[in-house]
Design an enzyme around this catalytic site. Structure first.
Site, PDB file in Angstrom:
ATOM      1  N   SER A 117       0.827  -1.208   0.000  1.00  0.00           N
ATOM      2  CA  SER A 117       0.000   0.000   0.000  1.00  0.00           C
ATOM      3  C   SER A 117       0.861   1.258   0.000  1.00  0.00           C
ATOM      4  CB  SER A 117      -0.909   0.041   1.226  1.00  0.00           C
ATOM      5  OG  SER A 117      -1.754  -1.085   1.266  1.00  0.00           O
TER       6      SER A 117
HETATM    7  N1  SAH Z   1      -1.129  -4.800   3.971  1.00  0.00           N
HETATM    8  C1  SAH Z   1      -0.408  -5.066   2.748  1.00  0.00           C
HETATM    9  C2  SAH Z   1      -1.203  -4.667   1.526  1.00  0.00           C
HETATM   10  C3  SAH Z   1      -1.206  -5.777   0.549  1.00  0.00           C
HETATM   11  S1  SAH Z   1      -2.376  -5.667  -0.774  1.00  0.00           S
HETATM   12  C4  SAH Z   1       0.974  -4.402   2.789  1.00  0.00           C
HETATM   13  O1  SAH Z   1       1.257  -3.668   3.722  1.00  0.00           O
HETATM   14  O2  SAH Z   1       1.791  -4.670   1.889  1.00  0.00           O
HETATM   15  C5  SAH Z   1      -3.689  -6.679  -0.170  1.00  0.00           C
HETATM   16  C6  SAH Z   1      -3.379  -8.111   0.180  1.00  0.00           C
HETATM   17  O3  SAH Z   1      -4.598  -8.732   0.584  1.00  0.00           O
HETATM   18  C7  SAH Z   1      -2.840  -8.965  -0.974  1.00  0.00           C
HETATM   19  O4  SAH Z   1      -1.647  -9.560  -0.578  1.00  0.00           O
HETATM   20  C8  SAH Z   1      -3.942 -10.016  -1.190  1.00  0.00           C
HETATM   21  O5  SAH Z   1      -3.447 -11.275  -1.594  1.00  0.00           O
HETATM   22  C9  SAH Z   1      -4.570 -10.080   0.191  1.00  0.00           C
HETATM   23  N2  SAH Z   1      -5.940 -10.593   0.250  1.00  0.00           N
HETATM   24  C10 SAH Z   1      -6.972 -10.353  -0.573  1.00  0.00           C
HETATM   25  N3  SAH Z   1      -8.064 -11.020  -0.169  1.00  0.00           N
HETATM   26  C11 SAH Z   1      -7.712 -11.715   0.962  1.00  0.00           C
HETATM   27  C12 SAH Z   1      -8.403 -12.608   1.844  1.00  0.00           C
HETATM   28  N4  SAH Z   1      -9.667 -12.935   1.671  1.00  0.00           N
HETATM   29  N5  SAH Z   1      -7.711 -13.114   2.880  1.00  0.00           N
HETATM   30  C13 SAH Z   1      -6.415 -12.794   3.105  1.00  0.00           C
HETATM   31  N6  SAH Z   1      -5.709 -11.981   2.295  1.00  0.00           N
HETATM   32  C14 SAH Z   1      -6.349 -11.433   1.234  1.00  0.00           C
END
Ligand code: SAH
Length: 220
Positions: free
Chosen positions: A64
Site C-alpha cells: 500500500s
Molecule cells: N497490507 C499489505 C497490503 C497488501 S495488498 C501491505 O502492507 O503490503 C492486499 C493483500 O490482501 C494482498 O496480498 C492479497 O493477496 C490479500 N488478500 C486479498 N483477499 C484476501 C483474503 N480474503 N484473505 C487474506 N488476504 C487477502
C-alpha cells in the site's frame, strides 16, 4: 553489507511529506520513521521505496501507499498491547508499522507465495507478528476477539464474520473497531465500524481510496 543507513534520510523525508498531507498522529509518524520500507519492496523498486506510492510486490498485489498505511493506522489508533487483526498481509509493511506502534499483530494472507516470503521477512526484521496462510474473510477465530481489525484489500461489503470477531463492549470499555475500504473494484470508501453493543455496530464513512480486491479462498 548492510546499507540500511542510506535510506534514513529518504525515510525521514517521507515522514515530513505525510505530515504535510495531514497525518498528525505522532505515534504513526514515529513508526513510519522506523520501519525500513525498502526491505518490504522488490529489489527493482528499491529506489522508489520512500516515494509516497503503492508498488508491485508480485502476484498482481501491491504494497500500500505510505499515505494509506498512515491513514489506516491513524484511524485504527492502536494502543500498546492491543490485539489487532490484519487481513491481507501482502508485503508485511502495514503489519510492521502496527507492531512498531506496540500492537500485538495477527495477520492473514490468502496467497501462499506472499505468505512464504513475508513471514520469514517479518521475523528476520525482529517483528513479533503472528502470520497465517488462509482466507481472511474467516478472520482468525483462535485469537479472537480483537480490539481492532484492519482490512487492507477492497471489500464489496462488510464481512460479518470479521464484525463478530471484534471485542464486545464491556462496562465502560468500548467495543472493538474495524477499518475497512468498502466499494466496487475501481474505488472504495474507507469505513470505520465500531461495535457499540453486543449486536449493534456503528459505521462512519471516511475518504475514498483504491485497493486491490478482497477475495475469498486461498491460492497456492
Ligand atoms: N497490507 C499489505 C497490503 C497488501 S495488498 C501491505 O502492507 O503490503 C492486499 C493483500 O490482501 C494482498 O496480498 C492479497 O493477496 C490479500 N488478500 C486479498 N483477499 C484476501 C483474503 N480474503 N484473505 C487474506 N488476504 C487477502
Amino acid at each position: 553489507m548492510n546499507e540500511d543507513w542510506k535510506f534514513e534520510k529518504r525515510r525521514s523525508r517521507l515522514v515530513d511529506e505525510l505530515r504535510e498531507k495531514g497525518i498528525s498522529d505522532e505515534r504513526v509518524l514515529a513508526a513510519i520513521g522506523q520501519v525500513p520500507r525498502h526491505r518490504f519492496v522488490e529489489q527493482a523498486f528499491l529506489g522508489r521505496a520512500y516515494n509516497d506510492e503503492a508498488l508491485p510486490i508480485g502476484l498482481k498485489q501491491t504494497i500500500s501507499q505510505p499515505y494509506t498505511v498512515a491513514f489506516q493506522s491513524q484511524t485504527l489508533a492502536p494502543e500498546r498491547g492491543e490485539r489487532i487483526l490484519e487481513i491481507g498481509t501482502g508485503s508485511g509493511y502495514q503489519a510492521a508499522v502496527l507492531s512498531e506502534m506496540g500492537a500485538k499483530v495477527f495477520t492473514v494472507e490468502r496467497m501462499k507465495g506472499l505468505f512464504d516470503r513475508t513471514s520469514p521477512l517479518l521475523k528476520s526484521l525482529g517483528y513479533h507478528v503472528k502470520t497465517r496462510f488462509g482466507d481472511g474473510m474467516e478472520g482468525w477465530a483462535a485469537f479472537a476477539p480483537f480490539d481492532g481489525i484492519i482490512v487492507t484489500a477492497g471489500a464489496l461489503d462488510l464481512p460479518e464474520t470479521l464484525l463478530n470477531q471484534l471485542k464486545k463492549p464491556e462496562g465502560t470499555k468500548s467495543g472493538g473497531r474495524m477499518i475497512i475500504p468498502v466499494g466496487p473494484r475501481h474505488e472504495q470508501t474507507m469505513r470505520l465500524v465500531m461495535r457499540v453493543e453486543n449486536d449493534q455496530f456503528e459505521s462512519i464513512e471516511l475518504d475514498a481510496f483504491r485497493f486491490v480486491p478482497l477475495l475469498g479462498k486461498t491460492v497456492g
